[in-house]
Design a protein around this motif. Sequence first.
Motif, PDB file in Angstrom:
ATOM      1  N   TYR A   1       0.813  -1.221   0.000  1.00 48.87           N
ATOM      2  CA  TYR A   1       0.000   0.000   0.000  1.00 48.87           C
ATOM      3  C   TYR A   1       0.846   1.270   0.000  1.00 48.87           C
ATOM      4  O   TYR A   1       0.324   2.344   0.236  1.00 48.87           O
ATOM      5  CB  TYR A   1      -0.930   0.005   1.212  1.00 48.87           C
ATOM      6  CG  TYR A   1      -2.119  -0.897   1.019  1.00 48.87           C
ATOM      7  CD1 TYR A   1      -3.256  -0.422   0.381  1.00 48.87           C
ATOM      8  CD2 TYR A   1      -2.086  -2.223   1.439  1.00 48.87           C
ATOM      9  CE1 TYR A   1      -4.355  -1.246   0.179  1.00 48.87           C
ATOM     10  CE2 TYR A   1      -3.178  -3.048   1.247  1.00 48.87           C
ATOM     11  CZ  TYR A   1      -4.303  -2.555   0.612  1.00 48.87           C
ATOM     12  OH  TYR A   1      -5.365  -3.373   0.414  1.00 48.87           O
ATOM     13  N   TYR A   2       2.144   1.145  -0.207  1.00 48.00           N
ATOM     14  CA  TYR A   2       3.025   2.308  -0.254  1.00 48.00           C
ATOM     15  C   TYR A   2       2.841   3.142   1.022  1.00 48.00           C
ATOM     16  O   TYR A   2       3.107   2.642   2.117  1.00 48.00           O
ATOM     17  CB  TYR A   2       2.746   3.116  -1.523  1.00 48.00           C
ATOM     18  CG  TYR A   2       3.881   4.044  -1.910  1.00 48.00           C
ATOM     19  CD1 TYR A   2       5.126   3.537  -2.241  1.00 48.00           C
ATOM     20  CD2 TYR A   2       3.707   5.415  -1.964  1.00 48.00           C
ATOM     21  CE1 TYR A   2       6.163   4.377  -2.596  1.00 48.00           C
ATOM     22  CE2 TYR A   2       4.736   6.263  -2.336  1.00 48.00           C
ATOM     23  CZ  TYR A   2       5.958   5.733  -2.641  1.00 48.00           C
ATOM     24  OH  TYR A   2       6.977   6.571  -2.999  1.00 48.00           O
ATOM     25  N   ASP A   3       2.362   4.387   0.918  1.00 47.51           N
ATOM     26  CA  ASP A   3       2.194   5.205   2.125  1.00 47.51           C
ATOM     27  C   ASP A   3       0.734   5.568   2.350  1.00 47.51           C
ATOM     28  O   ASP A   3       0.408   6.623   2.876  1.00 47.51           O
ATOM     29  CB  ASP A   3       3.041   6.476   2.035  1.00 47.51           C
ATOM     30  CG  ASP A   3       2.658   7.353   0.839  1.00 47.51           C
ATOM     31  OD1 ASP A   3       1.840   6.892   0.022  1.00 47.51           O
ATOM     32  OD2 ASP A   3       3.174   8.458   0.724  1.00 47.51           O
ATOM     33  N   TYR A   7      -2.033   0.170   8.208  1.00 45.84           N
ATOM     34  CA  TYR A   7      -2.942  -0.906   8.594  1.00 45.84           C
ATOM     35  C   TYR A   7      -2.505  -1.628   9.866  1.00 45.84           C
ATOM     36  O   TYR A   7      -3.342  -2.012  10.687  1.00 45.84           O
ATOM     37  CB  TYR A   7      -3.079  -1.908   7.451  1.00 45.84           C
ATOM     38  CG  TYR A   7      -4.018  -1.437   6.375  1.00 45.84           C
ATOM     39  CD1 TYR A   7      -5.390  -1.398   6.596  1.00 45.84           C
ATOM     40  CD2 TYR A   7      -3.550  -1.007   5.142  1.00 45.84           C
ATOM     41  CE1 TYR A   7      -6.270  -0.960   5.622  1.00 45.84           C
ATOM     42  CE2 TYR A   7      -4.411  -0.563   4.155  1.00 45.84           C
ATOM     43  CZ  TYR A   7      -5.772  -0.538   4.404  1.00 45.84           C
ATOM     44  OH  TYR A   7      -6.632  -0.089   3.446  1.00 45.84           O
ATOM     45  N   ALA A   8      -1.210  -1.864  10.032  1.00 39.36           N
ATOM     46  CA  ALA A   8      -0.765  -2.593  11.223  1.00 39.36           C
ATOM     47  C   ALA A   8      -1.147  -1.844  12.492  1.00 39.36           C
ATOM     48  O   ALA A   8      -1.567  -2.448  13.484  1.00 39.36           O
ATOM     49  CB  ALA A   8       0.746  -2.821  11.169  1.00 39.36           C
ATOM     50  N   PHE A  14      -8.783  -3.798  16.610  1.00 38.23           N
ATOM     51  CA  PHE A  14      -9.498  -5.079  16.542  1.00 38.23           C
ATOM     52  C   PHE A  14      -8.789  -6.161  17.357  1.00 38.23           C
ATOM     53  O   PHE A  14      -9.419  -7.088  17.866  1.00 38.23           O
ATOM     54  CB  PHE A  14      -9.628  -5.524  15.081  1.00 38.23           C
ATOM     55  CG  PHE A  14     -10.300  -4.511  14.204  1.00 38.23           C
ATOM     56  CD1 PHE A  14     -11.687  -4.445  14.128  1.00 38.23           C
ATOM     57  CD2 PHE A  14      -9.557  -3.606  13.464  1.00 38.23           C
ATOM     58  CE1 PHE A  14     -12.318  -3.505  13.332  1.00 38.23           C
ATOM     59  CE2 PHE A  14     -10.176  -2.666  12.665  1.00 38.23           C
ATOM     60  CZ  PHE A  14     -11.563  -2.611  12.595  1.00 38.23           C
ATOM     61  N   TYR A  15      -7.474  -6.026  17.434  1.00 35.18           N
ATOM     62  CA  TYR A  15      -6.660  -7.056  18.086  1.00 35.18           C
ATOM     63  C   TYR A  15      -7.086  -7.290  19.529  1.00 35.18           C
ATOM     64  O   TYR A  15      -7.242  -8.439  19.973  1.00 35.18           O
ATOM     65  CB  TYR A  15      -5.195  -6.616  18.014  1.00 35.18           C
ATOM     66  CG  TYR A  15      -4.196  -7.578  18.620  1.00 35.18           C
ATOM     67  CD1 TYR A  15      -3.714  -8.659  17.885  1.00 35.18           C
ATOM     68  CD2 TYR A  15      -3.711  -7.380  19.908  1.00 35.18           C
ATOM     69  CE1 TYR A  15      -2.774  -9.518  18.417  1.00 35.18           C
ATOM     70  CE2 TYR A  15      -2.775  -8.238  20.456  1.00 35.18           C
ATOM     71  CZ  TYR A  15      -2.308  -9.308  19.711  1.00 35.18           C
ATOM     72  OH  TYR A  15      -1.380 -10.157  20.244  1.00 35.18           O
ATOM     73  N   GLU A  38       6.883  -4.268  12.812  1.00 35.42           N
ATOM     74  CA  GLU A  38       8.203  -4.064  12.218  1.00 35.42           C
ATOM     75  C   GLU A  38       8.298  -4.610  10.796  1.00 35.42           C
ATOM     76  O   GLU A  38       8.988  -4.057   9.949  1.00 35.42           O
ATOM     77  CB  GLU A  38       9.282  -4.727  13.091  1.00 35.42           C
ATOM     78  CG  GLU A  38       9.515  -4.046  14.423  1.00 35.42           C
ATOM     79  CD  GLU A  38       8.374  -4.311  15.405  1.00 35.42           C
ATOM     80  OE1 GLU A  38       7.601  -5.273  15.167  1.00 35.42           O
ATOM     81  OE2 GLU A  38       8.239  -3.556  16.384  1.00 35.42           O
ATOM     82  N   ALA A  39       7.577  -5.706  10.505  1.00 37.88           N
ATOM     83  CA  ALA A  39       7.727  -6.359   9.207  1.00 37.88           C
ATOM     84  C   ALA A  39       6.766  -5.826   8.154  1.00 37.88           C
ATOM     85  O   ALA A  39       6.847  -6.223   6.997  1.00 37.88           O
ATOM     86  CB  ALA A  39       7.519  -7.866   9.357  1.00 37.88           C
ATOM     87  N   GLU A  40       5.868  -4.942   8.523  1.00 40.09           N
ATOM     88  CA  GLU A  40       4.908  -4.429   7.541  1.00 40.09           C
ATOM     89  C   GLU A  40       5.637  -3.628   6.458  1.00 40.09           C
ATOM     90  O   GLU A  40       6.417  -2.720   6.749  1.00 40.09           O
ATOM     91  CB  GLU A  40       3.861  -3.542   8.215  1.00 40.09           C
ATOM     92  CG  GLU A  40       2.780  -3.088   7.258  1.00 40.09           C
ATOM     93  CD  GLU A  40       1.766  -2.162   7.900  1.00 40.09           C
ATOM     94  OE1 GLU A  40       0.641  -2.067   7.381  1.00 40.09           O
ATOM     95  OE2 GLU A  40       2.096  -1.523   8.916  1.00 40.09           O
ATOM     96  N   ILE A  41       5.355  -3.972   5.203  1.00 36.43           N
ATOM     97  CA  ILE A  41       6.053  -3.341   4.078  1.00 36.43           C
ATOM     98  C   ILE A  41       5.260  -2.116   3.633  1.00 36.43           C
ATOM     99  O   ILE A  41       4.305  -2.210   2.849  1.00 36.43           O
ATOM    100  CB  ILE A  41       6.229  -4.332   2.923  1.00 36.43           C
ATOM    101  CG1 ILE A  41       6.936  -5.594   3.412  1.00 36.43           C
ATOM    102  CG2 ILE A  41       7.025  -3.691   1.787  1.00 36.43           C
ATOM    103  CD1 ILE A  41       7.058  -6.676   2.356  1.00 36.43           C
ATOM    104  N   VAL A  42       5.635  -0.965   4.156  1.00 39.14           N
ATOM    105  CA  VAL A  42       4.985   0.303   3.836  1.00 39.14           C
ATOM    106  C   VAL A  42       6.043   1.395   3.798  1.00 39.14           C
ATOM    107  O   VAL A  42       7.176   1.197   4.219  1.00 39.14           O
ATOM    108  CB  VAL A  42       3.918   0.696   4.889  1.00 39.14           C
ATOM    109  CG1 VAL A  42       2.748  -0.262   4.860  1.00 39.14           C
ATOM    110  CG2 VAL A  42       4.529   0.762   6.274  1.00 39.14           C
ATOM    111  N   VAL A  43       5.655   2.542   3.287  1.00 40.30           N
ATOM    112  CA  VAL A  43       6.439   3.766   3.466  1.00 40.30           C
ATOM    113  C   VAL A  43       5.726   4.552   4.543  1.00 40.30           C
ATOM    114  O   VAL A  43       4.610   5.032   4.331  1.00 40.30           O
ATOM    115  CB  VAL A  43       6.521   4.583   2.149  1.00 40.30           C
ATOM    116  CG1 VAL A  43       7.267   5.891   2.383  1.00 40.30           C
ATOM    117  CG2 VAL A  43       7.200   3.769   1.062  1.00 40.30           C
TER     118      VAL A  43
END
Length: 441
Positions: A1-3, A7-8, A14-15, A38-43
């Motif tokens: 989703y870039y920037d 979401y995390a 909800f968590y 830490e592992a979420e791939i975003v900007v």
Amino acid sequence: YYDAVPYAHLSDFFYVWLRRALPSDWSPLFAAEAVPKEAEIVVDRPHYLSKSNKDIAFYERELTKAFKEARRVVAPGGIGTIVFASKTTASWEAILKAVIDAGWIITGSWPIDTEREGRMAAIGQARLASSVHIVCRPRENSASLVGTDDIGDWRDVLQELPRRIHEWMPRLAQEGVVGADAIFSCLGPALEIFSRYSRVEKPNGDQVMLKEYLEHVWAAVSKEAISMIFAGADTTGFEGDARLTAMWLWTLSPGLSNGESANEDETGDSDEKPGQAGKLTGFALEYDAARKIAQGLGAHLELLANLVEVKGDTARLLPVAERTKALFGKEGTESSATKRKQSAQLSLPGLLEELEQEDSGWSLQNAAKPGSTTLDRLHQAMILFAAGRGEGLRRFLVDDGVGKDQKFWSLAQSLCALYPSGTDERRWSEGVLARKKGLGL
């Protein structure tokens, strides 16, 4: 989703409820106090939810790892599909680079309508209605390994590119795919030429980067689109400002329907930054996209200050009303954005009267000094019509000979079809066209 969306971080909401509601058998999944981020791939943008500094380099590096793993597990004859939605060129370049670097050949790209027009994020905004599905196949050699020794010749790639775009765009038009969706749908066929090689080299041995190739893709798409927009017309007769205006409006066309006005905020999309929302009149594009379109058509934004206004990351095609002083006054290219906006606040009849009183060089008696380009002359005619200056319009079209140029009417017809229904520009261009027959032109 870039920037686009953190979401995390949002998942933490909800968590905590899932941890309470689900059976104890699921407890290992909820051992941490919050969702791992830490592992979420975003900007990551700076915001109160996060202090991370994940940048574009992190995004591209981690995406490449993910796509390499996907390529590793897919069957040699298998297909990968990536769903992506964005209107910024930076985000597109980032994801496409990651896909190619991971050893995939991009073979297709199709926009599929996935977004509900009435969703909360789209209210009052011009959002993408489609998600582009990028179709990929593994780039492998006979040993089922990633091909690393396939070198493409830059001249061959450039020679094949316009042919591929010329074959593809009419098919898209038949499918009803136009504008921005068509541009992104051309990425697949265009990138197949480039990504089939492990690297593409120029005659001197320098490697061609994806960013440079994409500049040529935008240029090829722009030229092909212009030939479709001005079907049957000699496009070489139109100056750069007319071609740019037509391509600009064509690019925005999918997001405007059912009489929706373009004189609203056109900058909102899935990558909208907080605080950018707000009303902008005119037709807005991301600056880099506008620059690429202009460059592909041989136009330069910096030389079109009375047609395009650049502010931050947004380029705005000015409404015709804001061009009044530049087209009828003495200011010419020195007209500032502030003066344009002040001019737009006056009614057109009042503004023209003010210009006459300022001895700007034109009056009802001598109609108007025709502009230097076909687009300028068309906009002058549209303004005269909007201001109710029927006699001035007649003199301008007949006595000054503006209406005797077939290019004028070809451009008027084309832009009239491109201006969104319900806009002033659409009504005014229709009004000018309606005068043609009555004036014997």
